[in-house]
Write a protein that holds these residues in place. Structure first.
Motif, PDB file in Angstrom:
ATOM      1  N   ILE A 247     111.388 -63.543 -10.904  1.00  0.00           N
ATOM      2  CA  ILE A 247     111.194 -62.172 -11.403  1.00  0.00           C
ATOM      3  C   ILE A 247     112.154 -61.891 -12.562  1.00  0.00           C
ATOM      4  O   ILE A 247     111.770 -61.284 -13.568  1.00  0.00           O
ATOM      5  CB  ILE A 247     111.369 -61.159 -10.252  1.00  0.00           C
TER       6      ILE A 247
ATOM      7  N   GLU B  91     109.646 -53.953 -12.437  1.00  0.00           N
ATOM      8  CA  GLU B  91     109.010 -52.843 -11.707  1.00  0.00           C
ATOM      9  C   GLU B  91     110.060 -51.946 -11.053  1.00  0.00           C
ATOM     10  O   GLU B  91     110.046 -51.689  -9.856  1.00  0.00           O
ATOM     11  CB  GLU B  91     108.035 -53.385 -10.646  1.00  0.00           C
ATOM     12  N   THR B  92     110.983 -51.451 -11.851  1.00  0.00           N
ATOM     13  CA  THR B  92     112.102 -50.663 -11.321  1.00  0.00           C
ATOM     14  C   THR B  92     111.666 -49.257 -10.923  1.00  0.00           C
ATOM     15  O   THR B  92     110.948 -48.590 -11.649  1.00  0.00           O
ATOM     16  CB  THR B  92     113.215 -50.560 -12.382  1.00  0.00           C
TER      17      THR B  92
ATOM     18  N   THR C  58     114.102 -52.773  -7.391  1.00  0.00           N
ATOM     19  CA  THR C  58     113.173 -53.569  -8.192  1.00  0.00           C
ATOM     20  C   THR C  58     112.264 -54.401  -7.283  1.00  0.00           C
ATOM     21  O   THR C  58     112.511 -54.529  -6.079  1.00  0.00           O
ATOM     22  CB  THR C  58     113.927 -54.537  -9.131  1.00  0.00           C
ATOM     23  N   ARG C  59     111.266 -54.985  -7.918  1.00  0.00           N
ATOM     24  CA  ARG C  59     110.383 -55.905  -7.190  1.00  0.00           C
ATOM     25  C   ARG C  59     111.181 -57.064  -6.600  1.00  0.00           C
ATOM     26  O   ARG C  59     110.869 -57.572  -5.525  1.00  0.00           O
ATOM     27  CB  ARG C  59     109.321 -56.427  -8.175  1.00  0.00           C
TER      28      ARG C  59
ATOM     29  N   LEU D 254     112.634 -56.297  -3.145  1.00  0.00           N
ATOM     30  CA  LEU D 254     111.632 -56.298  -2.079  1.00  0.00           C
ATOM     31  C   LEU D 254     111.136 -57.704  -1.758  1.00  0.00           C
ATOM     32  O   LEU D 254     110.979 -58.064  -0.586  1.00  0.00           O
ATOM     33  CB  LEU D 254     110.463 -55.396  -2.477  1.00  0.00           C
ATOM     34  N   GLU D 255     110.908 -58.521  -2.797  1.00  0.00           N
ATOM     35  CA  GLU D 255     110.431 -59.896  -2.569  1.00  0.00           C
ATOM     36  C   GLU D 255     111.511 -60.743  -1.903  1.00  0.00           C
ATOM     37  O   GLU D 255     111.229 -61.558  -1.018  1.00  0.00           O
ATOM     38  CB  GLU D 255     109.979 -60.530  -3.890  1.00  0.00           C
TER      39      GLU D 255
END
Length: 269
Positions: A27, A34-35, A45-46, A49-50
């Motif tokens: 990422i 994707e903040t 951010t993404r 989560l990932e």
């Protein structure tokens, strides 16, 4: 619960942190973060989560309950009965991640009776890995490289961090890249008034614990808010080589899985 094999659980935490770090880097390199912002205005951010998904896929196999920054955590009425739990920050230093300065980490610790008993901190950009088994009194550091396999020499003596006596006349104080404040500056002025020559070493995220553990800094004063998942892994790494992580007011060791997961101000030395 069966007796915990700390070496096995530490290896699992290490594997999870490296795997999560690889996902974070995908990422990071894509620049598509994707903040968004949480209720307390901290960024999400993404990658946060990932990374959390990857870590959960490892730790849920252990049947040990988990407290994570990016997971809805249970109420204290349930948590207070836990003797053992995982403490996870899937991406510590999200602000540093967004700034693209490389100073962000993955933090995983195991807590027993309110105390960290093992910890792993992985630095995705540099591929540096810090880890500790507090029961054995051993902390380590290696550079992982691009291998998919865990290094076979994880626990070799050559990778062990050894506590070093302060050398030289300069006191190196760790300051935060994003959170230096008036109280920290007052603490530094206090050291100077004792006749000490002070050098500020700036780092983001839990790397602040790591550089004290490595002997690259002498003291880390934290008089700004942190959560338990920010500090647990670093606390383990420091404790294992004889450093103290203490409450600023009381001088007692920080404790974990409290009703309020916010830490008091603290000192690492």
């Amino acid at each position: 619960m069966n007796p915990i094999d700390l070496k096995e659980q530490l290896a699992l935490a290490i594997e999870a942190s490296i795997d999560a770090g690889n996902v974070i880097m995908e990422i990071y390199d894509s620049a598509d973060f994707e903040t968004e912002f949480k209720k307390d205005d901290s960024p999400l951010t993404r990658a946060d989560l990932e990374s959390n998904k990857v870590i959960m896929s490892y730790l849920t196999k252990t049947d040990i309950p988990i407290i994570s920054e990016e997971k809805k955590n249970l109420d204290y009425s349930e948590r207070k009965n836990w003797d053992v739990c995982w403490m996870v920050d899937p991406l510590d230093g999200t602000k540093e991640f967004i700034k693209r300065n490389g100073e962000f980490t993955v933090n995983i610790a195991l807590i027993k009776n309110e105390t960290p008993i093992l910890g792993a901190i992985y630095v995705p950009v540099t591929q540096e890995l810090y880890y500790a088994n507090v029961e054995e009194g051993k902390s380590y550091k290696i550079v992982v490289g691009n291998t998919k396999e865990l290094p076979s020499n994880l626990f070799d003596k050559e990778n062990q961090l050894l506590s070093s006596e302060k050398s030289g006349s300069i006191t190196k104080v760790v300051g935060s890249r994003s959170h230096m404040n008036e109280k920290t500056e007052q603490f530094i002025e206090g050291l100077k008034s004792e006749g000490k020559e002070v050098e500020i070493v700036s780092k983001g995220s839990s790397l602040k614990f790591c550089i004290v553990a490595e002997g690259k800094a002498d003291i880390y004063p934290r008089v700004a808010p942190t959560m338990e998942w920010d500090t647990a892994a670093g606390h383990a790494i420091c404790t294992a080589i004889g450093l103290k992580v203490t409450n600023w007011e009381t001088g007692k060791d920080l404790t974990y899985n409290k009703e309020n997961l916010l830490n008091p101000f603290f000192l690492v030395r």
